[in-house]
Design an enzyme around this catalytic site. Structure first.
Site, PDB file in Angstrom:
ATOM      1  N   LYS A 160      46.617  46.431  50.233  1.00  0.00           N
ATOM      2  CA  LYS A 160      47.695  45.769  49.139  1.00  0.00           C
ATOM      3  C   LYS A 160      49.048  45.783  49.938  1.00  0.00           C
ATOM      4  O   LYS A 160      49.381  46.614  50.621  1.00  0.00           O
ATOM      5  CB  LYS A 160      47.577  46.750  47.986  1.00  0.00           C
ATOM      6  CG  LYS A 160      46.319  46.768  47.108  1.00  0.00           C
ATOM      7  CD  LYS A 160      46.027  45.761  46.453  1.00  0.00           C
ATOM      8  CE  LYS A 160      44.681  45.931  45.694  1.00  0.00           C
ATOM      9  NZ  LYS A 160      44.281  45.026  44.823  1.00  0.00           N
ATOM     10  N   SER A 182      39.012  48.685  49.915  1.00  0.00           N
ATOM     11  CA  SER A 182      40.676  48.333  49.443  1.00  0.00           C
ATOM     12  C   SER A 182      41.788  49.367  49.409  1.00  0.00           C
ATOM     13  O   SER A 182      41.559  50.216  48.678  1.00  0.00           O
ATOM     14  CB  SER A 182      40.453  47.519  48.150  1.00  0.00           C
ATOM     15  OG  SER A 182      41.712  47.275  47.539  1.00  0.00           O
ATOM     16  N   LYS A 205      40.988  46.058  53.545  1.00  0.00           N
ATOM     17  CA  LYS A 205      42.077  45.155  52.743  1.00  0.00           C
ATOM     18  C   LYS A 205      43.107  46.005  52.686  1.00  0.00           C
ATOM     19  O   LYS A 205      43.066  47.145  52.007  1.00  0.00           O
ATOM     20  CB  LYS A 205      41.387  44.599  51.624  1.00  0.00           C
ATOM     21  CG  LYS A 205      42.216  44.481  50.219  1.00  0.00           C
ATOM     22  CD  LYS A 205      41.571  43.637  49.367  1.00  0.00           C
ATOM     23  CE  LYS A 205      41.807  44.133  47.916  1.00  0.00           C
ATOM     24  NZ  LYS A 205      41.124  43.104  46.850  1.00  0.00           N
ATOM     25  N   GLU A 263      44.798  37.289  49.943  1.00  0.00           N
ATOM     26  CA  GLU A 263      44.407  37.214  48.641  1.00  0.00           C
ATOM     27  C   GLU A 263      45.424  37.067  47.896  1.00  0.00           C
ATOM     28  O   GLU A 263      46.616  37.775  47.822  1.00  0.00           O
ATOM     29  CB  GLU A 263      43.339  38.543  48.437  1.00  0.00           C
ATOM     30  CG  GLU A 263      43.052  38.281  47.042  1.00  0.00           C
ATOM     31  CD  GLU A 263      42.050  39.586  46.643  1.00  0.00           C
ATOM     32  OE1 GLU A 263      41.620  40.500  47.619  1.00  0.00           O
ATOM     33  OE2 GLU A 263      41.723  40.055  45.520  1.00  0.00           O
ATOM     34  N   ASP A 320      42.106  35.443  43.372  1.00  0.00           N
ATOM     35  CA  ASP A 320      41.393  36.255  42.720  1.00  0.00           C
ATOM     36  C   ASP A 320      41.948  36.060  41.126  1.00  0.00           C
ATOM     37  O   ASP A 320      41.186  35.190  40.369  1.00  0.00           O
ATOM     38  CB  ASP A 320      42.052  37.551  43.208  1.00  0.00           C
ATOM     39  CG  ASP A 320      41.616  39.007  42.294  1.00  0.00           C
ATOM     40  OD1 ASP A 320      41.281  38.586  41.161  1.00  0.00           O
ATOM     41  OD2 ASP A 320      41.797  39.965  42.401  1.00  0.00           O
ATOM     42  N   GLY A 369      36.562  44.193  43.247  1.00  0.00           N
ATOM     43  CA  GLY A 369      36.163  45.349  42.162  1.00  0.00           C
ATOM     44  C   GLY A 369      37.818  45.509  41.571  1.00  0.00           C
ATOM     45  O   GLY A 369      38.805  44.983  41.833  1.00  0.00           O
ATOM     46  N   LYS A 385      35.118  38.203  40.479  1.00  0.00           N
ATOM     47  CA  LYS A 385      34.903  39.428  39.673  1.00  0.00           C
ATOM     48  C   LYS A 385      34.038  39.152  38.531  1.00  0.00           C
ATOM     49  O   LYS A 385      34.739  38.116  37.881  1.00  0.00           O
ATOM     50  CB  LYS A 385      36.182  40.202  39.252  1.00  0.00           C
ATOM     51  CG  LYS A 385      37.043  40.651  40.543  1.00  0.00           C
ATOM     52  CD  LYS A 385      38.141  41.497  40.134  1.00  0.00           C
ATOM     53  CE  LYS A 385      39.083  41.819  41.472  1.00  0.00           C
ATOM     54  NZ  LYS A 385      40.292  42.122  41.015  1.00  0.00           N
ATOM     55  N   ASP A 427      45.822  41.823  50.239  1.00  0.00           N
ATOM     56  CA  ASP A 427      45.793  41.445  48.791  1.00  0.00           C
ATOM     57  C   ASP A 427      47.391  41.798  48.136  1.00  0.00           C
ATOM     58  O   ASP A 427      47.569  42.759  48.208  1.00  0.00           O
ATOM     59  CB  ASP A 427      44.738  42.150  47.844  1.00  0.00           C
ATOM     60  CG  ASP A 427      44.767  41.718  46.681  1.00  0.00           C
ATOM     61  OD1 ASP A 427      45.301  40.659  46.212  1.00  0.00           O
ATOM     62  OD2 ASP A 427      43.877  42.228  45.728  1.00  0.00           O
TER      63      ASP A 427
HETATM   64  O1  OSB Z   1      43.121  42.702  42.974  1.00  0.00           O
HETATM   65  O2  OSB Z   1      41.237  43.346  43.804  1.00  0.00           O
HETATM   66  C1  OSB Z   1      42.370  43.595  43.042  1.00  0.00           C
HETATM   67  C2  OSB Z   1      42.094  47.021  41.328  1.00  0.00           C
HETATM   68  C3  OSB Z   1      42.506  46.662  39.993  1.00  0.00           C
HETATM   69  C4  OSB Z   1      42.962  45.431  39.778  1.00  0.00           C
HETATM   70  C5  OSB Z   1      42.738  44.658  40.694  1.00  0.00           C
HETATM   71  C6  OSB Z   1      42.525  44.723  41.903  1.00  0.00           C
HETATM   72  C7  OSB Z   1      41.975  45.921  42.251  1.00  0.00           C
HETATM   73  C8  OSB Z   1      41.317  46.465  43.816  1.00  0.00           C
HETATM   74  C9  OSB Z   1      40.440  47.576  43.564  1.00  0.00           C
HETATM   75  O3  OSB Z   1      41.790  45.973  44.653  1.00  0.00           O
HETATM   76  C10 OSB Z   1      39.277  47.484  44.677  1.00  0.00           C
HETATM   77  C11 OSB Z   1      38.324  48.379  44.463  1.00  0.00           C
HETATM   78  O4  OSB Z   1      37.820  48.399  43.049  1.00  0.00           O
HETATM   79  O5  OSB Z   1      37.545  49.112  45.083  1.00  0.00           O
HETATM   80 MG    MG Z   2      42.881  41.024  44.207  1.00  0.00          MG
END
Ligand code: OSB
Ligand code: MG
Length: 368
Positions: A163, A135, A161, A213, A238, A290, A262, A188
């Site tokens: 953001k 990510s 992925k 996402e 999510d 994560g 999660k 995402d």
């Molecule tokens: O939306 O997946 C998410 C980190 C903090 C809060 C929300 C998200 C995330 C990540 C981190 O995308 C991904 C990782 O832990 O490798």
């Molecule tokens: Mg997410």
């Protein structure tokens, strides 16, 4: 099992770089570590990985400490109980899922030690290695993004992925697709779009994405169903899925075709197992997300990702990507072809280094 002592340990890990998302920046990582000890001296660790501010979900580091200390621990201390009984007895607490998982996960480690079974076997996992994706946060420039993507692809990650948020979407995607036409790619949005952005969301359909996402609000499924109807790319939820019931409803109205699970967000491993069942019944694909957990939280994420419906790559990034140092001895290790081997030993599978918890401690509570 009977818990005779609880420690709630608030730590802050410095980060190597700021992780930028649709909800804002994370530049250091607060975490609440829960240490449970039975009357026979068996120890289990868990993590409540809420962010320090209520920008992703409503929980924060401090709400987790409050809920664990004042509502969950009193139900737990000095009585004989099973995980199932704990989950039932704590169901009077509405929401506060991340806090609940912090405690429940530590009980799972103790159960694993007592029953001499690995977490994977205890949960009913079916995979001995888990596919991993990366990510990548919003970057200062497209060139920098291409550099990071190239590095991660070279390291073997099985899916990238990025953001996205309004203003950082089509341009970076076009650049990635030009340079890496074939990679498995997704975005995402962390709730940074609205239904009025439908034209823009339709454009995302052109990048051959594995999924989009959480484009819309953190508490919405209705409008997500409208978006899913318009797009050929699967929507993945999510933030909006906080329980197995949420998953059932979202699937029923067609709000998503994929769910990022999660364990903290849905309130623990018991709830994750229910979601796995619902996904199986409905042919919905799952993957383990994560949120920059410490090695403790990641250990449970690895176990979750062994469940049958978790076929898509998980966001389980090695700690060394984000942190100079972590509180577990072993880091997540990604093979050249992008898999993590699932620990087969008993307990969490990653050893906690108590001196490192002490090193990064902000405050602690001990309850007996
Ligand atoms: O939306 O997946 C998410 C980190 C903090 C809060 C929300 C998200 C995330 C990540 C981190 O995308 C991904 C990782 O832990 O490798
Ligand atoms: Mg997410």
């Amino acid at each position: 099992m009977k818990i005779k002592k609880v420690e709630i340990l608030h730590i802050t890990l410095p980060m190597k770089f700021t992780f930028t998302t649709g909800f804002g920046d994370i530049s250091e990582r607060d975490a609440v570590i829960v240490r449970l000890e039975t009357n026979d001296g068996v120890v289990g660790y868990g993590e409540a990985a809420a962010l320090s501010a209520p920008v992703y979900l409503t929980e924060t580091t401090e709400t987790c400490i409050h809920i664990i200390k004042d509502f969950l621990v009193p139900k737990l201390l000095n009585r004989e109980l099973t995980i199932e009984e704990y989950v039932n007895d704590c169901s009077f607490v509405r929401g506060n899922n991340i806090a609940k998982h912090g405690v429940e996960s530590a009980l799972w480690e103790i159960e694993s030690l007592l029953k001499k079974k690995s977490l994977k076997d205890l949960l009913g996992g079916t995979r001995s290695k888990v596919p991993i994706g990366e990510s990548i946060g919003v970057q200062p420039s497209v060139d920098k993004l291409l550099e990071v993507v190239g590095k991660r692809v070279g390291e073997g990650y099985r899916r990238i992925k990025i953001k996205v948020k309004p203003g950082w979407d089509c341009k970076p995607l076009r650049a990635i697709r030009k340079k890496f036409p074939k990679i498995s790619l997704m975005v995402d949005a962390n709730s940074s779009y609205r239904l009025k952005d439908m034209d823009l969301l339709r454009k995302l359909d052109e990048f051959d994405l594995l999924m989009i996402e959480q484009p819309l609000a953190f508490d919405d499924i209705i409008d997500h169903a409208k978006v899913q109807k318009e797009l050929k790319t699967p929507i993945c939820l999510d933030e909006s899925i906080l329980s197995a019931e949420d998953a059932r409803k979202a699937i029923e109205i067609g709000a998503c075709r994929i769910i990022n699970v999660k364990p903290g967000r849905v309130g623990g491993l018991t709830e994750v197992k229910k979601i796995n069942k619902i996904a199986k019944k409905n042919g919905i694909k799952l993957w383990c997300g994560g949120m920059l957990e410490t090695g403790i939280g990641k250990a449970y994420n690895v176990a979750v990702a062994t469940l049958s419906e978790f076929s898509l790559p998980a966001d389980i990034t090695p700690s060394k990507t984000f942190f100079g140092e972590d509180v577990t001895k072993q880091d997540i290790e990604i093979s050249n072809d992008g898999f993590v081997s699932v620990p087969s030993g008993v307990g969490m599978g990653y050893e906690v280094v108590k001196s490192r918890i002490n090193k990064y401690m902000v405050k602690q509570f001990e309850i007996k």
